[in-house]
Design a protein around this motif. Structure first.
Motif, PDB file in Angstrom:
ATOM      1  N   VAL A 112     -19.301  51.514  14.673  1.00 29.09           N
ATOM      2  CA  VAL A 112     -19.745  51.505  13.064  1.00 29.09           C
ATOM      3  C   VAL A 112     -20.447  52.834  12.733  1.00 29.09           C
ATOM      4  O   VAL A 112     -20.336  53.248  11.533  1.00 29.09           O
ATOM      5  N   ASP A 149     -27.512  39.351  15.851  1.00 28.00           N
ATOM      6  CA  ASP A 149     -28.507  39.440  14.612  1.00 28.00           C
ATOM      7  C   ASP A 149     -29.807  39.655  14.943  1.00 28.00           C
ATOM      8  O   ASP A 149     -30.715  40.570  14.358  1.00 28.00           O
ATOM      9  N   ASN A 175     -16.852  48.409  19.596  1.00 30.99           N
ATOM     10  CA  ASN A 175     -16.640  48.296  17.905  1.00 30.99           C
ATOM     11  C   ASN A 175     -17.601  49.427  17.348  1.00 30.99           C
ATOM     12  O   ASN A 175     -19.255  49.247  17.224  1.00 30.99           O
ATOM     13  N   GLU A 220     -15.068  36.302  17.529  1.00 27.65           N
ATOM     14  CA  GLU A 220     -14.196  36.643  16.405  1.00 27.65           C
ATOM     15  C   GLU A 220     -15.486  37.146  15.407  1.00 27.65           C
ATOM     16  O   GLU A 220     -15.384  38.473  14.774  1.00 27.65           O
ATOM     17  N   GLN A 221     -16.413  36.455  15.306  1.00 32.48           N
ATOM     18  CA  GLN A 221     -17.362  36.879  14.199  1.00 32.48           C
ATOM     19  C   GLN A 221     -18.292  37.861  14.584  1.00 32.48           C
ATOM     20  O   GLN A 221     -19.153  38.565  13.727  1.00 32.48           O
ATOM     21  N   THR A 222     -18.362  38.018  15.903  1.00 32.42           N
ATOM     22  CA  THR A 222     -19.205  39.383  16.165  1.00 32.42           C
ATOM     23  C   THR A 222     -18.920  40.464  15.823  1.00 32.42           C
ATOM     24  O   THR A 222     -19.763  41.424  15.354  1.00 32.42           O
ATOM     25  N   ILE A 223     -17.522  40.744  15.583  1.00 28.46           N
ATOM     26  CA  ILE A 223     -17.121  42.075  15.161  1.00 28.46           C
ATOM     27  C   ILE A 223     -17.677  42.203  13.449  1.00 28.46           C
ATOM     28  O   ILE A 223     -17.770  43.458  13.029  1.00 28.46           O
ATOM     29  N   HIS A 224     -17.236  41.256  12.929  1.00 29.30           N
ATOM     30  CA  HIS A 224     -17.765  41.101  11.472  1.00 29.30           C
ATOM     31  C   HIS A 224     -19.318  41.565  11.332  1.00 29.30           C
ATOM     32  O   HIS A 224     -19.957  42.084  10.379  1.00 29.30           O
ATOM     33  N   SER A 225     -19.992  40.760  11.822  1.00 24.95           N
ATOM     34  CA  SER A 225     -21.404  41.103  12.206  1.00 24.95           C
ATOM     35  C   SER A 225     -21.804  42.429  12.500  1.00 24.95           C
ATOM     36  O   SER A 225     -22.582  43.079  11.805  1.00 24.95           O
ATOM     37  N   SER A 226     -21.095  43.066  13.530  1.00 26.46           N
ATOM     38  CA  SER A 226     -21.327  44.530  13.662  1.00 26.46           C
ATOM     39  C   SER A 226     -21.068  45.242  12.428  1.00 26.46           C
ATOM     40  O   SER A 226     -21.892  46.445  12.384  1.00 26.46           O
ATOM     41  N   ARG A 227     -20.110  45.074  11.808  1.00 27.09           N
ATOM     42  CA  ARG A 227     -19.663  46.018  10.744  1.00 27.09           C
ATOM     43  C   ARG A 227     -20.424  45.897   9.587  1.00 27.09           C
ATOM     44  O   ARG A 227     -21.109  46.863   9.078  1.00 27.09           O
ATOM     45  N   GLU A 228     -20.814  44.478   9.130  1.00 27.57           N
ATOM     46  CA  GLU A 228     -21.574  44.296   8.074  1.00 27.57           C
ATOM     47  C   GLU A 228     -23.280  44.628   8.267  1.00 27.57           C
ATOM     48  O   GLU A 228     -23.832  44.974   7.407  1.00 27.57           O
TER      49      GLU A 228
END
Length: 251
Positions: free
Chosen positions: A164, A184, A162, A201-209
């Motif tokens: 970013v 984190d 992923n 699933e939440q790992t990708i959101h963490s990576s992006r944010e």
């Protein structure tokens, strides 16, 4: 060699009694007292046990053993067949989970550092147990895609990346296996890229944010090398024949 001497040697090296874990470390199933042949592998699956029987092993040495916290206690189905195989052939089962993740030389994280091309690395402070999350710097910044390709070549499997940052990275953090929740802490430690075995699933959101590149290189693939290193260490120290058997697993 005597089983007791083997257990003492491993304990001296891994200090497993000092680490709180989700399962018992050390001897999980008792077999014969004299050990002349060891089969080592990532997980004490039926396939690995069958190979141990075929090779005449007196002990099976693994990273993922049995008796995990909160698992059902009944000895039925898969668990029954596995234990039956060990007991029928009087084979010892030795398992080392977190102690084998965190060891600074033989551990999964230390071994993955070599695959990443890192010569110097250290534990991220404040994360317990010490060494479960590691950090290091490449000699120079390189595109993350170069690191992904290196991992794919070293581990022999596709890497989920992923991306970013869209720029070369130098500072890395990593935790093998199912360590994706440490993203984190990796970010707080200043990592530009975090590598683990699995992805949620939440790992990708963490990576992006958070703004940190993330790679999932496979739970099994990132944890093959600690148990192989431990087996090689035992053979070198004792002369007991150790066979590392890699049971393929795409996870």
């Amino acid at each position: 060699m005597e089983r007791s001497a083997l257990l003492a040697l491993i304990e001296q090296q891994l200090q497993s009694s000092q680490i709180r874990d989700y399962c018992p470390n050390g001897l999980q199933v008792e077999g014969k007292a004299e050990i002349r042949c060891i089969v080592a592998g990532v997980t004490a699956s039926q396939a690995l046990l069958d190979k141990a029987v075929e090779l005449g092993a007196d002990a099976v040495l693994v990273h993922h053993g049995y008796f995990w916290k909160n698992e059902e206690p009944q000895i039925t189905g898969i668990k029954k067949r596995r234990l039956q195989t060990l007991l029928r052939h009087d084979i010892n089962l030795l398992a080392y989970h977190l102690p084998l993740d965190v060891h600074p030389v033989l551990g999964n994280n230390a071994q993955l550092a070599q695959k990443l091309g890192l010569r110097q690395f250290s534990a991220v402070p404040g994360v317990s147990p010490v060494g479960v999350l590691m950090q290091g710097q490449l000699e120079q910044a390189v595109p993350a895609e170069v690191i992904a390709r290196r991992l794919e070549q070293e581990l022999g499997r596709a890497v989920l990346h992923n991306s970013v940052l869209n720029k070369p990275v130098r500072t890395l953090a990593w935790c093998t296996g199912g360590g994706q929740s440490y993203i984190d802490a990796a970010y707080q430690a200043g990592a530009e890229l975090f590598v683990s075995g699995e992805v949620s699933e939440q790992t990708i959101h963490s990576s992006r944010e958070l703004g940190i590149d993330f790679m999932a290189a496979g739970h099994h693939a990132t944890e093959r090398y600690g148990i192989a290193a431990l087996a090689a260490f035992i053979e070198a120290q004792t002369g007991v024949r150790c066979h590392f058997v890699d049971i393929d697993n795409p996870a």
